[in-house]
Scaffold this motif. Structure first.
Motif, PDB file in Angstrom:
ATOM      1  N   VAL A 129     -54.228  46.245 -25.298  1.00 45.91           N
ATOM      2  CA  VAL A 129     -55.216  46.058 -26.646  1.00 45.91           C
ATOM      3  C   VAL A 129     -54.595  45.040 -27.519  1.00 45.91           C
ATOM      4  CG1 VAL A 129     -56.118  47.060 -28.677  1.00 45.91           C
ATOM      5  CG2 VAL A 129     -56.537  48.210 -26.262  1.00 45.91           C
ATOM      6  N   ILE A 130     -53.172  45.162 -27.810  1.00 43.41           N
ATOM      7  CA  ILE A 130     -52.466  44.147 -28.498  1.00 43.41           C
ATOM      8  C   ILE A 130     -52.490  42.775 -27.946  1.00 43.41           C
ATOM      9  CG2 ILE A 130     -50.282  43.434 -29.688  1.00 43.41           C
ATOM     10  CD1 ILE A 130     -49.853  46.661 -29.963  1.00 43.41           C
ATOM     11  N   ILE A 131     -52.146  42.709 -26.726  1.00 45.66           N
ATOM     12  CA  ILE A 131     -52.294  41.356 -25.944  1.00 45.66           C
ATOM     13  C   ILE A 131     -53.673  40.424 -25.925  1.00 45.66           C
ATOM     14  CG2 ILE A 131     -52.119  40.404 -23.552  1.00 45.66           C
ATOM     15  CD1 ILE A 131     -49.877  42.425 -22.966  1.00 45.66           C
ATOM     16  N   LEU A 132     -54.664  41.495 -25.936  1.00 42.05           N
ATOM     17  CA  LEU A 132     -56.066  40.951 -25.807  1.00 42.05           C
ATOM     18  C   LEU A 132     -56.517  40.547 -27.204  1.00 42.05           C
ATOM     19  CD1 LEU A 132     -58.600  40.045 -24.591  1.00 42.05           C
ATOM     20  CD2 LEU A 132     -59.241  42.431 -24.456  1.00 42.05           C
ATOM     21  N   GLN A 133     -56.245  41.369 -28.037  1.00 41.21           N
ATOM     22  CA  GLN A 133     -56.417  40.987 -29.647  1.00 41.21           C
ATOM     23  C   GLN A 133     -55.639  39.719 -30.060  1.00 41.21           C
ATOM     24  OE1 GLN A 133     -58.612  43.596 -31.009  1.00 41.21           O
ATOM     25  NE2 GLN A 133     -59.213  41.922 -32.162  1.00 41.21           N
ATOM     26  N   SER A 134     -54.486  39.657 -29.502  1.00 41.62           N
ATOM     27  CA  SER A 134     -53.743  38.388 -30.039  1.00 41.62           C
ATOM     28  C   SER A 134     -54.340  37.165 -29.161  1.00 41.62           C
ATOM     29  CB  SER A 134     -52.388  38.310 -29.387  1.00 41.62           C
ATOM     30  OG  SER A 134     -51.264  37.494 -29.472  1.00 41.62           O
ATOM     31  N   ALA A 135     -54.610  37.267 -28.217  1.00 36.29           N
ATOM     32  CA  ALA A 135     -55.302  36.186 -27.533  1.00 36.29           C
ATOM     33  C   ALA A 135     -56.688  35.681 -28.015  1.00 36.29           C
ATOM     34  CB  ALA A 135     -55.568  36.500 -25.773  1.00 36.29           C
ATOM     35  N   LEU A 136     -57.561  36.895 -28.145  1.00 32.64           N
ATOM     36  CA  LEU A 136     -58.633  36.355 -28.968  1.00 32.64           C
ATOM     37  C   LEU A 136     -58.433  35.546 -30.121  1.00 32.64           C
ATOM     38  CD1 LEU A 136     -60.573  39.807 -28.551  1.00 32.64           C
ATOM     39  CD2 LEU A 136     -60.950  37.800 -27.382  1.00 32.64           C
ATOM     40  N   GLU A 137     -57.388  36.050 -31.100  1.00 35.81           N
ATOM     41  CA  GLU A 137     -57.169  35.414 -32.483  1.00 35.81           C
ATOM     42  C   GLU A 137     -56.333  34.220 -32.242  1.00 35.81           C
ATOM     43  OE1 GLU A 137     -54.646  38.189 -34.563  1.00 35.81           O
ATOM     44  OE2 GLU A 137     -55.869  39.896 -34.323  1.00 35.81           O
ATOM     45  N   SER A 138     -55.890  33.823 -31.174  1.00 36.74           N
ATOM     46  CA  SER A 138     -55.276  32.477 -30.956  1.00 36.74           C
ATOM     47  C   SER A 138     -56.428  31.548 -30.545  1.00 36.74           C
ATOM     48  CB  SER A 138     -54.427  32.653 -29.706  1.00 36.74           C
ATOM     49  OG  SER A 138     -54.151  31.397 -29.272  1.00 36.74           O
ATOM     50  N   GLU A 139     -57.423  31.914 -29.697  1.00 37.56           N
ATOM     51  CA  GLU A 139     -58.683  31.229 -29.567  1.00 37.56           C
ATOM     52  C   GLU A 139     -59.438  30.903 -30.579  1.00 37.56           C
ATOM     53  OE1 GLU A 139     -62.448  31.175 -26.401  1.00 37.56           O
ATOM     54  OE2 GLU A 139     -60.897  32.106 -25.746  1.00 37.56           O
ATOM     55  N   ARG A 140     -59.722  31.905 -31.496  1.00 36.18           N
ATOM     56  CA  ARG A 140     -60.511  31.685 -32.850  1.00 36.18           C
ATOM     57  C   ARG A 140     -59.880  30.715 -33.539  1.00 36.18           C
ATOM     58  NH1 ARG A 140     -62.265  36.886 -32.236  1.00 36.18           N
ATOM     59  NH2 ARG A 140     -60.540  37.820 -32.979  1.00 36.18           N
ATOM     60  N   ARG A 141     -58.572  30.771 -33.481  1.00 37.43           N
ATOM     61  CA  ARG A 141     -57.768  29.916 -34.406  1.00 37.43           C
ATOM     62  C   ARG A 141     -57.717  28.367 -34.034  1.00 37.43           C
ATOM     63  NH1 ARG A 141     -53.459  32.974 -34.505  1.00 37.43           N
ATOM     64  NH2 ARG A 141     -52.430  31.762 -33.033  1.00 37.43           N
ATOM     65  N   THR A 142     -57.623  28.385 -32.707  1.00 30.91           N
ATOM     66  CA  THR A 142     -57.203  27.084 -32.039  1.00 30.91           C
ATOM     67  C   THR A 142     -58.448  26.332 -31.490  1.00 30.91           C
ATOM     68  OG1 THR A 142     -56.473  27.965 -29.941  1.00 30.91           O
ATOM     69  CG2 THR A 142     -54.869  27.605 -31.559  1.00 30.91           C
ATOM     70  N   GLY A 143     -59.419  27.193 -30.966  1.00 26.58           N
ATOM     71  CA  GLY A 143     -60.558  26.746 -30.395  1.00 26.58           C
ATOM     72  C   GLY A 143     -60.289  26.451 -29.048  1.00 26.58           C
ATOM     73  N   GLN A 144     -59.214  26.888 -28.598  1.00 29.85           N
ATOM     74  CA  GLN A 144     -58.627  26.720 -26.999  1.00 29.85           C
ATOM     75  C   GLN A 144     -58.543  28.022 -26.425  1.00 29.85           C
ATOM     76  OE1 GLN A 144     -58.146  23.734 -25.636  1.00 29.85           O
ATOM     77  NE2 GLN A 144     -58.930  22.752 -27.617  1.00 29.85           N
ATOM     78  N   ALA A 145     -58.683  27.931 -25.168  1.00 36.79           N
ATOM     79  CA  ALA A 145     -58.284  29.322 -24.180  1.00 36.79           C
ATOM     80  C   ALA A 145     -56.758  29.639 -24.668  1.00 36.79           C
ATOM     81  CB  ALA A 145     -58.563  29.182 -22.898  1.00 36.79           C
ATOM     82  N   PRO A 146     -56.373  30.883 -24.612  1.00 38.48           N
ATOM     83  CA  PRO A 146     -54.967  31.090 -25.063  1.00 38.48           C
ATOM     84  C   PRO A 146     -54.223  31.025 -23.642  1.00 38.48           C
ATOM     85  CG  PRO A 146     -56.259  32.960 -24.621  1.00 38.48           C
ATOM     86  CD  PRO A 146     -57.382  32.233 -24.567  1.00 38.48           C
ATOM     87  N   GLY A 147     -52.849  30.812 -24.081  1.00 36.85           N
ATOM     88  CA  GLY A 147     -51.688  30.838 -22.810  1.00 36.85           C
ATOM     89  C   GLY A 147     -51.988  29.774 -21.785  1.00 36.85           C
ATOM     90  N   GLU A 148     -51.296  29.976 -20.705  1.00 39.38           N
ATOM     91  CA  GLU A 148     -51.390  28.970 -19.640  1.00 39.38           C
ATOM     92  C   GLU A 148     -52.069  29.627 -18.481  1.00 39.38           C
ATOM     93  OE1 GLU A 148     -47.581  29.402 -16.990  1.00 39.38           O
ATOM     94  OE2 GLU A 148     -46.771  29.674 -18.995  1.00 39.38           O
ATOM     95  N   GLY A 149     -53.100  28.666 -17.824  1.00 35.21           N
ATOM     96  CA  GLY A 149     -53.799  29.188 -16.765  1.00 35.21           C
ATOM     97  C   GLY A 149     -53.032  29.425 -15.427  1.00 35.21           C
ATOM     98  N   VAL A 150     -53.241  30.233 -14.603  1.00 36.60           N
ATOM     99  CA  VAL A 150     -52.702  30.604 -13.334  1.00 36.60           C
ATOM    100  C   VAL A 150     -53.448  29.842 -12.347  1.00 36.60           C
ATOM    101  CG1 VAL A 150     -51.972  32.670 -11.735  1.00 36.60           C
ATOM    102  CG2 VAL A 150     -51.894  32.579 -14.285  1.00 36.60           C
ATOM    103  N   GLN A 151     -52.809  29.134 -11.520  1.00 37.25           N
ATOM    104  CA  GLN A 151     -53.448  28.394 -10.227  1.00 37.25           C
ATOM    105  C   GLN A 151     -53.603  29.213  -9.167  1.00 37.25           C
ATOM    106  OE1 GLN A 151     -54.794  25.427 -10.802  1.00 37.25           O
ATOM    107  NE2 GLN A 151     -54.064  25.627 -13.046  1.00 37.25           N
TER     108      GLN A 151
END
Length: 154
Positions: A129-151
């Motif tokens: 839950v904390i990981i997801l909440q952090s990722a959502l906040e990051s996307e809201r703040r930056t407008g970019q998908a969070p973290g790094e994509g896995v190929q």
């Protein structure tokens, strides 16, 4: 902010916590704890959850040291995530920094009166839950998908 449900995964040696959010990306909630010792069975269960929840992406916590480096645990998560990405394709999988999430989840559960023995079964979900909440906040703040994509390897 992209609209759509997301899944978050906290990969551990014994257990894998899973969380989801609403389609608006407002609130992350626990889903379940998947036994992690049998990796192929865990991967199958996560694939089934991806089919059930139909997420626009899956975010996986990447354990880093406090100085940002990666050790054996991060290498294990990267290998696990590459296989997961292959299994759930075309759903994108992203790695996000998960420093301190298990500690934060553990402190939160303890503060709410959950005993440590009972807490083990939900701590991984709380970390997800904390990981997801952090990722959502990051996307809201930056407008970019969070973290790094896995190929996905062919």
């Amino acid at each position: 902010m992209r609209r759509g449900r997301r899944l978050a995964i906290d990969v551990g040696d014994a257990r894998i916590g899973v969380a989801s959010c609403d389609p608006d990306g407002v609130l992350a909630t626990p889903v379940e704890t998947v036994p992690g010792r049998d990796v192929p069975a865990a991967q199958r269960r996560l694939g089934a959850l991806a089919e059930e929840y139909e997420p626009i992406e899956i975010v996986v916590g990447l354990p880093r040291s406090l100085n940002g480096g990666e050790g054996p645990a991060a290498a294990k998560v990267r290998a696990f995530t590459r296989e997961l990405a292959r299994l759930v394709a075309p759903v994108p999988v992203r790695l996000v920094d998960e420093r301190m999430t298990t500690v934060t989840a553990s402190q939160g559960l303890r503060a709410s009166g959950v005993k440590s023995k009972k807490g083990r079964s939900v701590i991984d979900q709380a970390a997800a839950v904390i990981i997801l909440q952090s990722a959502l906040e990051s996307e809201r703040r930056t407008g970019q998908a969070p973290g790094e994509g896995v190929q996905v390897a062919p």
